[in-house]
Design a protein around this motif. Sequence first.
Motif, mmCIF file in Angstrom:
data_model
loop_
_atom_site.group_PDB
_atom_site.id
_atom_site.type_symbol
_atom_site.label_atom_id
_atom_site.label_comp_id
_atom_site.label_asym_id
_atom_site.label_seq_id
_atom_site.Cartn_x
_atom_site.Cartn_y
_atom_site.Cartn_z
ATOM 1 N N ALA A 28 0.837 -1.197 0.000
ATOM 2 C CA ALA A 28 0.000 0.000 0.000
ATOM 3 C C ALA A 28 0.874 1.251 0.000
ATOM 4 N N ASP A 29 2.078 1.130 0.436
ATOM 5 C CA ASP A 29 2.955 2.286 0.518
ATOM 6 C C ASP A 29 3.507 2.724 -0.824
ATOM 7 N N ALA A 30 3.546 1.824 -1.784
ATOM 8 C CA ALA A 30 4.047 2.203 -3.093
ATOM 9 C C ALA A 30 3.016 3.051 -3.828
ATOM 10 N N LEU A 31 3.503 3.967 -4.642
ATOM 11 C CA LEU A 31 2.594 4.778 -5.436
ATOM 12 C C LEU A 31 2.031 3.954 -6.582
ATOM 13 N N PRO A 32 0.740 4.045 -6.805
ATOM 14 C CA PRO A 32 0.175 3.370 -7.980
ATOM 15 C C PRO A 32 0.653 4.086 -9.239
ATOM 16 N N PRO A 33 0.528 3.436 -10.399
ATOM 17 C CA PRO A 33 0.891 4.120 -11.645
ATOM 18 C C PRO A 33 0.089 5.405 -11.808
ATOM 19 N N SER A 34 0.726 6.395 -12.407
ATOM 20 C CA SER A 34 0.114 7.711 -12.568
ATOM 21 C C SER A 34 -1.318 7.692 -13.072
ATOM 22 N N ASP A 35 -1.541 6.954 -14.128
ATOM 23 C CA ASP A 35 -2.864 7.023 -14.745
ATOM 24 C C ASP A 35 -3.937 6.411 -13.846
ATOM 25 N N GLN A 36 -3.565 5.326 -13.161
ATOM 26 C CA GLN A 36 -4.536 4.743 -12.240
ATOM 27 C C GLN A 36 -4.816 5.696 -11.081
ATOM 28 N N HIS A 37 -3.756 6.302 -10.605
ATOM 29 C CA HIS A 37 -3.880 7.273 -9.537
ATOM 30 C C HIS A 37 -4.827 8.395 -9.958
ATOM 31 N N ALA A 38 -4.609 8.872 -11.166
ATOM 32 C CA ALA A 38 -5.452 9.951 -11.683
ATOM 33 C C ALA A 38 -6.917 9.537 -11.727
ATOM 34 N N GLN A 39 -7.136 8.282 -12.092
ATOM 35 C CA GLN A 39 -8.524 7.816 -12.163
ATOM 36 C C GLN A 39 -9.176 7.800 -10.787
ATOM 37 N N GLN A 40 -8.383 7.480 -9.777
ATOM 38 C CA GLN A 40 -8.918 7.502 -8.415
ATOM 39 C C GLN A 40 -9.419 8.895 -8.059
ATOM 40 N N LEU B 63 5.354 11.779 -3.028
ATOM 41 C CA LEU B 63 6.315 12.012 -4.099
ATOM 42 C C LEU B 63 7.700 12.296 -3.531
ATOM 43 N N LEU B 64 7.756 13.093 -2.495
ATOM 44 C CA LEU B 64 9.045 13.389 -1.867
ATOM 45 C C LEU B 64 9.701 12.108 -1.389
ATOM 46 N N GLU B 65 8.872 11.254 -0.791
ATOM 47 C CA GLU B 65 9.436 10.022 -0.259
ATOM 48 C C GLU B 65 9.878 9.070 -1.360
ATOM 49 N N HIS B 66 9.023 8.901 -2.357
ATOM 50 C CA HIS B 66 9.294 7.865 -3.349
ATOM 51 C C HIS B 66 10.118 8.326 -4.537
ATOM 52 N N GLN B 67 10.093 9.624 -4.842
ATOM 53 C CA GLN B 67 10.888 10.073 -5.988
ATOM 54 C C GLN B 67 11.901 11.139 -5.600
ATOM 55 N N GLY B 68 11.948 11.484 -4.339
ATOM 56 C CA GLY B 68 12.934 12.452 -3.916
ATOM 57 C C GLY B 68 12.530 13.902 -4.127
ATOM 58 N N GLU B 69 11.628 14.148 -5.083
ATOM 59 C CA GLU B 69 11.159 15.519 -5.247
ATOM 60 C C GLU B 69 9.706 15.537 -5.694
ATOM 61 N N ALA B 70 9.067 16.651 -5.469
ATOM 62 C CA ALA B 70 7.661 16.801 -5.829
ATOM 63 C C ALA B 70 7.543 17.919 -6.842
ATOM 64 N N ARG B 71 7.340 17.539 -8.081
ATOM 65 C CA ARG B 71 7.251 18.524 -9.152
ATOM 66 C C ARG B 71 5.798 18.663 -9.544
ATOM 67 N N SER B 72 5.447 19.854 -10.006
ATOM 68 C CA SER B 72 4.030 20.039 -10.269
ATOM 69 C C SER B 72 3.547 19.251 -11.480
ATOM 70 N N THR B 73 4.442 18.957 -12.409
ATOM 71 C CA THR B 73 4.050 18.080 -13.517
ATOM 72 C C THR B 73 3.531 16.749 -12.984
ATOM 73 N N LYS B 102 10.422 27.897 -3.916
ATOM 74 C CA LYS B 102 10.764 29.106 -4.661
ATOM 75 C C LYS B 102 10.138 28.966 -6.037
ATOM 76 N N PRO B 103 9.806 30.096 -6.668
ATOM 77 C CA PRO B 103 9.168 30.049 -7.981
ATOM 78 C C PRO B 103 9.938 29.151 -8.952
ATOM 79 N N TYR B 104 9.246 28.420 -9.711
ATOM 80 C CA TYR B 104 9.805 27.527 -10.741
ATOM 81 C C TYR B 104 10.641 26.378 -10.170
ATOM 82 N N ARG B 105 10.573 26.183 -8.864
ATOM 83 C CA ARG B 105 11.327 25.084 -8.270
ATOM 84 C C ARG B 105 10.402 24.039 -7.628
ATOM 85 N N SER B 106 10.977 22.926 -7.287
ATOM 86 C CA SER B 106 10.243 21.814 -6.683
ATOM 87 C C SER B 106 9.622 22.206 -5.330
ATOM 88 N N LEU B 107 8.648 21.433 -4.914
ATOM 89 C CA LEU B 107 7.880 21.780 -3.715
ATOM 90 C C LEU B 107 8.370 21.066 -2.468
#
Lengths: 172, 172
Positions: A28-40, B63-73, B102-107
């Motif tokens: 449960a701690d892993a992030l689901p794939p982006s698209d599935q997440h978006a659907q949620q 996102l911070l935990e699993h990918q190290g950064e949280a980008r708005s994309t 900061k503007p244009y930077r990760s969250l």
Amino acid sequence: MLPYEHFGYIGAMTDSPNDVTPDRLRKADALPPSDQHAQQYAAVRNAHETELLEDYVELIADLLEHQGEARSTDIAARMGVSQATVSKTVTRLKSLGLVSSKPYRSLFLTEKGEAMAAMSHQRHAIVLQFLRALGVNDRTARIDAEGMEHHVSQETLEIMQRYTREQGGRDA
Amino acid sequence: MLPYEHFGYIGAMTDSPNDVTPDRLRKADALPPSDQHAQQYAAVRNAHETELLEDYVELIADLLEHQGEARSTDIAARMGVSQATVSKTVTRLKSLGLVSSKPYRSLFLTEKGEAMAAMSHQRHAIVLQFLRALGVNDRTARIDAEGMEHHVSQETLEIMQRYTREQGGRDA
DNA sequence: GCTACAAGTTAACCTTGGCTAAAATACTGT
DNA sequence: ACAGTATTTTAGCCAAGGTTAACTTGTAGC
């Protein structure tokens, strides 16, 4: 003040020695794939759109049944909202074909509205009874049911219903 | 089309011969007093106000935990929403002191934001595990949990947790 | 170091769901 | 029947959460 600021939850639950989560749940701690997440999230946004409509229609049905008529004063009082707001929302309900009424007169449900109300009412009842069967205090159960009912899938509803039945039978 | 129109629920459940609702539950049919009723709806409206904020902080923390950064994309992709929307919401989160950047930077999350995320995450996990322990399919459980988590009281959460524990122990 | 593309922001717009205040309509009692 | 009260509607306001399109900033590659 934001709600969580006076909701002393973290201290009480973090690193609890009672954490017996089986390994199969750890994923449960892993992030689901982006698209599935978006659907949620989309599903939740979607539910939000009809939530208020369902609440209105359900309330109107209740009022019709229990008081013989559904007046916007009563709706406003029960929803804790101004009459102007009710009026505006009812206009929307009418344009969606859920409610009918002549200006300045009491409200009625169309067939479509009644169908929605019936479904909503059942869902509400199932969730409420389930929460009570679980052992949740009546007052709390009512509040939780009001919020939860719009987000419970068909599948989960059936499971809740089964649970309530078994549980109800057990202490009857 | 409204969701209920393709949700074949009524025929399946109305006047079911399996209705063994105990009499003590019948009172659910009566309308609660107006003011109490209003408080129920107020509680739901209240929950709605923080829902989105909680979803954002929770996602940012993940996102911070699993990918190290949280980008708005990434947030936009996971929430299924445009980047412009994320940008606007993040501005709001910043003004509430939950997020910093900061503007244009990760969250990043502020302490306040982290507290909210932690609480939200726990609540989410409890609800999700509870649903799975009940026997709900994983995919459905995720969707339902996403919607339900903001409407489950402390009391109910504790009961869910207890149930999951017992149930988890049973088939371990 | 510049150019091109990716990512983030801003502007302008929409709908929903609140509000208050004011106007219109319905109801009631004498 | 009509005056006064209660109810409903309308108008004008606001914030949130979405959108698209245009602009700015950051970053990689050559």
